[in-house]
Design a protein around this motif. Structure first.
Motif, PDB file in Angstrom:
ATOM      1  N   ALA A 273       0.814  -1.222   0.000  1.00  0.00           N
ATOM      2  CA  ALA A 273       0.000   0.000   0.000  1.00  0.00           C
ATOM      3  C   ALA A 273       0.841   1.262   0.000  1.00  0.00           C
ATOM      4  O   ALA A 273       0.387   2.305  -0.489  1.00  0.00           O
ATOM      5  CB  ALA A 273      -0.934   0.001   1.209  1.00  0.00           C
ATOM      6  N   ILE A 274       2.031   1.211   0.574  1.00  0.00           N
ATOM      7  CA  ILE A 274       2.931   2.364   0.600  1.00  0.00           C
ATOM      8  C   ILE A 274       4.340   1.869   0.312  1.00  0.00           C
ATOM      9  O   ILE A 274       4.653   0.687   0.504  1.00  0.00           O
ATOM     10  CB  ILE A 274       2.889   3.124   1.949  1.00  0.00           C
ATOM     11  CG1 ILE A 274       3.259   2.209   3.118  1.00  0.00           C
ATOM     12  CG2 ILE A 274       1.498   3.724   2.165  1.00  0.00           C
ATOM     13  CD1 ILE A 274       3.288   2.917   4.477  1.00  0.00           C
ATOM     14  N   ALA A 275       5.206   2.784  -0.115  1.00  0.00           N
ATOM     15  CA  ALA A 275       6.562   2.397  -0.512  1.00  0.00           C
ATOM     16  C   ALA A 275       7.527   2.340   0.658  1.00  0.00           C
ATOM     17  O   ALA A 275       8.528   1.618   0.610  1.00  0.00           O
ATOM     18  CB  ALA A 275       7.088   3.370  -1.569  1.00  0.00           C
ATOM     19  N   CYS A 276       7.256   3.105   1.702  1.00  0.00           N
ATOM     20  CA  CYS A 276       8.209   3.254   2.799  1.00  0.00           C
ATOM     21  C   CYS A 276       7.442   3.307   4.114  1.00  0.00           C
ATOM     22  O   CYS A 276       6.389   3.947   4.200  1.00  0.00           O
ATOM     23  CB  CYS A 276       9.029   4.533   2.597  1.00  0.00           C
ATOM     24  SG  CYS A 276      10.134   4.947   3.949  1.00  0.00           S
ATOM     25  N   ALA A 277       7.982   2.665   5.145  1.00  0.00           N
ATOM     26  CA  ALA A 277       7.304   2.591   6.439  1.00  0.00           C
ATOM     27  C   ALA A 277       7.717   3.706   7.395  1.00  0.00           C
ATOM     28  O   ALA A 277       7.332   3.681   8.563  1.00  0.00           O
ATOM     29  CB  ALA A 277       7.589   1.239   7.089  1.00  0.00           C
ATOM     30  N   ALA A 278       8.452   4.686   6.916  1.00  0.00           N
ATOM     31  CA  ALA A 278       8.985   5.715   7.808  1.00  0.00           C
ATOM     32  C   ALA A 278       7.877   6.543   8.451  1.00  0.00           C
ATOM     33  O   ALA A 278       6.878   6.874   7.816  1.00  0.00           O
ATOM     34  CB  ALA A 278       9.924   6.641   7.031  1.00  0.00           C
ATOM     35  N   THR A 279       8.066   6.855   9.728  1.00  0.00           N
ATOM     36  CA  THR A 279       7.271   7.872  10.390  1.00  0.00           C
ATOM     37  C   THR A 279       8.077   9.160  10.359  1.00  0.00           C
ATOM     38  O   THR A 279       9.299   9.139  10.207  1.00  0.00           O
ATOM     39  CB  THR A 279       6.953   7.492  11.849  1.00  0.00           C
ATOM     40  OG1 THR A 279       8.174   7.367  12.579  1.00  0.00           O
ATOM     41  CG2 THR A 279       6.190   6.175  11.911  1.00  0.00           C
ATOM     42  N   ARG A 280       7.403  10.291  10.491  1.00  0.00           N
ATOM     43  CA  ARG A 280       8.131  11.559  10.483  1.00  0.00           C
ATOM     44  C   ARG A 280       8.715  11.830  11.869  1.00  0.00           C
ATOM     45  O   ARG A 280       8.049  11.609  12.886  1.00  0.00           O
ATOM     46  CB  ARG A 280       7.215  12.711  10.051  1.00  0.00           C
ATOM     47  CG  ARG A 280       7.925  14.052  10.000  1.00  0.00           C
ATOM     48  CD  ARG A 280       7.094  15.117   9.333  1.00  0.00           C
ATOM     49  NE  ARG A 280       7.267  15.134   7.879  1.00  0.00           N
ATOM     50  CZ  ARG A 280       6.767  16.082   7.077  1.00  0.00           C
ATOM     51  NH1 ARG A 280       6.035  17.058   7.593  1.00  0.00           N
ATOM     52  NH2 ARG A 280       6.958  16.032   5.781  1.00  0.00           N
ATOM     53  N   ALA A 281       9.944  12.276  11.895  1.00  0.00           N
ATOM     54  CA  ALA A 281      10.630  12.541  13.159  1.00  0.00           C
ATOM     55  C   ALA A 281       9.935  13.666  13.929  1.00  0.00           C
ATOM     56  O   ALA A 281       9.447  14.623  13.330  1.00  0.00           O
ATOM     57  CB  ALA A 281      12.088  12.916  12.884  1.00  0.00           C
ATOM     58  N   PRO A 282       9.879  13.563  15.266  1.00  0.00           N
ATOM     59  CA  PRO A 282      10.343  12.403  16.050  1.00  0.00           C
ATOM     60  C   PRO A 282       9.272  11.318  16.064  1.00  0.00           C
ATOM     61  O   PRO A 282       8.128  11.564  16.409  1.00  0.00           O
ATOM     62  CB  PRO A 282      10.530  13.000  17.447  1.00  0.00           C
ATOM     63  CG  PRO A 282       9.516  14.102  17.526  1.00  0.00           C
ATOM     64  CD  PRO A 282       9.386  14.658  16.130  1.00  0.00           C
ATOM     65  N   GLY A 283       9.653  10.134  15.660  1.00  0.00           N
ATOM     66  CA  GLY A 283       8.698   9.038  15.611  1.00  0.00           C
ATOM     67  C   GLY A 283       9.414   7.721  15.776  1.00  0.00           C
ATOM     68  O   GLY A 283      10.639   7.636  15.645  1.00  0.00           O
ATOM     69  N   PRO A 284       8.689   6.651  16.046  1.00  0.00           N
ATOM     70  CA  PRO A 284       9.304   5.346  16.292  1.00  0.00           C
ATOM     71  C   PRO A 284       9.880   4.732  15.022  1.00  0.00           C
ATOM     72  O   PRO A 284       9.391   4.972  13.921  1.00  0.00           O
ATOM     73  CB  PRO A 284       8.142   4.503  16.828  1.00  0.00           C
ATOM     74  CG  PRO A 284       6.921   5.132  16.229  1.00  0.00           C
ATOM     75  CD  PRO A 284       7.220   6.602  16.154  1.00  0.00           C
ATOM     76  N   ARG A 285      10.912   3.946  15.196  1.00  0.00           N
ATOM     77  CA  ARG A 285      11.528   3.207  14.086  1.00  0.00           C
ATOM     78  C   ARG A 285      11.788   1.787  14.563  1.00  0.00           C
ATOM     79  O   ARG A 285      12.349   1.584  15.639  1.00  0.00           O
ATOM     80  CB  ARG A 285      12.818   3.883  13.649  1.00  0.00           C
ATOM     81  CG  ARG A 285      13.505   3.210  12.466  1.00  0.00           C
ATOM     82  CD  ARG A 285      14.727   3.993  12.030  1.00  0.00           C
ATOM     83  NE  ARG A 285      14.351   5.234  11.390  1.00  0.00           N
ATOM     84  CZ  ARG A 285      14.155   5.386  10.083  1.00  0.00           C
ATOM     85  NH1 ARG A 285      14.271   4.325   9.277  1.00  0.00           N
ATOM     86  NH2 ARG A 285      13.841   6.539   9.579  1.00  0.00           N
ATOM     87  N   LEU A 286      11.392   0.806  13.779  1.00  0.00           N
ATOM     88  CA  LEU A 286      11.533  -0.584  14.179  1.00  0.00           C
ATOM     89  C   LEU A 286      12.966  -1.078  14.010  1.00  0.00           C
ATOM     90  O   LEU A 286      13.644  -0.751  13.031  1.00  0.00           O
ATOM     91  CB  LEU A 286      10.605  -1.469  13.345  1.00  0.00           C
ATOM     92  CG  LEU A 286       9.100  -1.138  13.395  1.00  0.00           C
ATOM     93  CD1 LEU A 286       8.329  -2.138  12.543  1.00  0.00           C
ATOM     94  CD2 LEU A 286       8.575  -1.121  14.817  1.00  0.00           C
ATOM     95  N   ALA A 287      13.409  -1.886  14.973  1.00  0.00           N
ATOM     96  CA  ALA A 287      14.690  -2.577  14.866  1.00  0.00           C
ATOM     97  C   ALA A 287      14.490  -3.881  14.109  1.00  0.00           C
ATOM     98  O   ALA A 287      13.355  -4.324  13.867  1.00  0.00           O
ATOM     99  CB  ALA A 287      15.244  -2.844  16.259  1.00  0.00           C
ATOM    100  N   ALA A 288      15.592  -4.532  13.758  1.00  0.00           N
ATOM    101  CA  ALA A 288      15.521  -5.762  12.968  1.00  0.00           C
ATOM    102  C   ALA A 288      14.698  -6.830  13.688  1.00  0.00           C
ATOM    103  O   ALA A 288      13.891  -7.540  13.066  1.00  0.00           O
ATOM    104  CB  ALA A 288      16.933  -6.278  12.690  1.00  0.00           C
ATOM    105  N   ARG A 289      14.860  -6.938  15.008  1.00  0.00           N
ATOM    106  CA  ARG A 289      14.097  -7.942  15.760  1.00  0.00           C
ATOM    107  C   ARG A 289      12.605  -7.613  15.749  1.00  0.00           C
ATOM    108  O   ARG A 289      11.756  -8.514  15.679  1.00  0.00           O
ATOM    109  CB  ARG A 289      14.620  -8.020  17.199  1.00  0.00           C
ATOM    110  CG  ARG A 289      13.889  -9.018  18.093  1.00  0.00           C
ATOM    111  CD  ARG A 289      14.103 -10.455  17.615  1.00  0.00           C
ATOM    112  NE  ARG A 289      13.326 -11.404  18.409  1.00  0.00           N
ATOM    113  CZ  ARG A 289      13.735 -11.962  19.541  1.00  0.00           C
ATOM    114  NH1 ARG A 289      14.941 -11.643  20.035  1.00  0.00           N
ATOM    115  NH2 ARG A 289      12.993 -12.825  20.182  1.00  0.00           N
TER     116      ARG A 289
END
Length: 308
Positions: A273-289
């Motif tokens: 549905a979207i190309a990138c999962a980024a949230t706009r800073a400051p926002g959460p970012r997922l780690a590999a785990r």
């Protein structure tokens, strides 16, 4: 232009994410894809610039651009979140959205003392500034705003402000609030209020049983919301709950405070549905785990659905 909201509106008004590129710019191509994704899963309408849409991180110009882009891409009713501490900014965005074909606007009470006279005055001022012809949704989300309001205040506002036609209910716990509002409507003098529920859909079957008209939330599997609401409306209550149960593990995971948006955007990206999962800073970012864990849940969800 979609139809305006009314006190009889029902169904699933999906809360749309706002897609960003890795650099933090609004990704309008992905926004087009996201609208098509939601349409393809049968939603009744779309709600943009809500809390999940990261509206507070957008400039006024970007908010206008998102409104223009979505309203230019769909004939579904579109509700626009216009919450703002400043009434002038709130009303300006609300009028802009309505002039371009929005179905209504959504407003949350401003953070501050949970005094009902303060909240009542704020909504009267917002309604007056927007104009009596603008359908208004009261967003009741105490977990975020810190403002808890009674069913009596919601009803009083709905009665005093004919344009307040819908409650976005996401009090937690809040099932008794739905029951109280519906019980009040046994009085012929009390106008019906449309009630759509949030909280990711976590309590949707129970909310529907209490008299809710559907969902207004952003679960990344919109088809789960659409099918649950449709089955319940058809009187197939057990089938609706059985279907919903298959999504509960990933829905619960997506509801983690502080992380839910990042999880939701990753699912939307993986679903195309979207190309990138980024949230706009400051926002959460997922780690590999985090990603590994989430994608395992996605696979389990897909396998459970195949077993039906």
């Amino acid at each position: 232009m979609g139809a305006l909201l009314t006190r009889r509106s029902r169904g699933v008004y999906i809360i749309a994410a706002t897609p960003f590129t890795e650099s933090g710019a609004v990704d309008f191509d992905s926004l087009d894809r996201l609208v098509a994704f939601y349409e393809g899963h049968g939603v009744t309408g779309i709600t943009i610039l809500g809390m999940m849409g990261e509206a507070d991180k957008l400039s006024p110009e970007e908010r206008h651009q998102v409104v223009d882009r979505v309203l230019g891409r769909t004939d579904l009713p579109v509700v626009v979140g216009v919450s703002d501490p400043g009434l002038a900014s709130l009303c300006a965005l609300g009028r802009y959205a309505m002039e371009r074909g929005a179905a209504g606007v959504m407003v949350a009470p401003t953070r501050g003392p949970a005094r009902e006279d303060r909240i009542e005055g704020y909504f009267h001022a917002a309604a007056q500034g927007l104009g009596a012809d603008v359908p208004l949704v009261y967003q009741d989300f105490p977990l975020s705003t810190g403002v808890v309001v009674s069913p009596a205040l919601i009803r009083r506002l709905s009665q005093d402000l004919p344009q307040m036609v819908m409650l976005k209910h996401e009090d937690w716990p809040g099932l008794t609030k739905i029951s109280a509002l519906r019980e009040q409507e046994a009085d012929p003098a009390v106008a019906r209020l449309s009630i759509l529920c949030g909280n990711g859909g976590l309590y949707l079957p129970q909310e529907l049983a209490r008299g809710a008209d559907g969902a207004m939330t952003g679960f990344a599997y919109p088809e789960a919301l659409v099918q649950t609401v449709a089955l319940h409306a058809a009187g197939q209550v057990e089938a609706a709950e059985d279907l919903f149960d298959r999504y509960l593990p990933i829905l619960r995971h997506e509801q983690q405070p502080g992380w839910g948006l990042a999880l939701r955007k990753h699912i939307l990206m993986r679903r195309g549905a979207i190309a990138c999962a980024a949230t706009r800073a400051p926002g959460p970012r997922l780690a590999a785990r985090d990603i590994e864990e989430l994608e395992r849940l996605m696979r389990r969800t897909e396998n459970r659905l195949k077993e039906r």
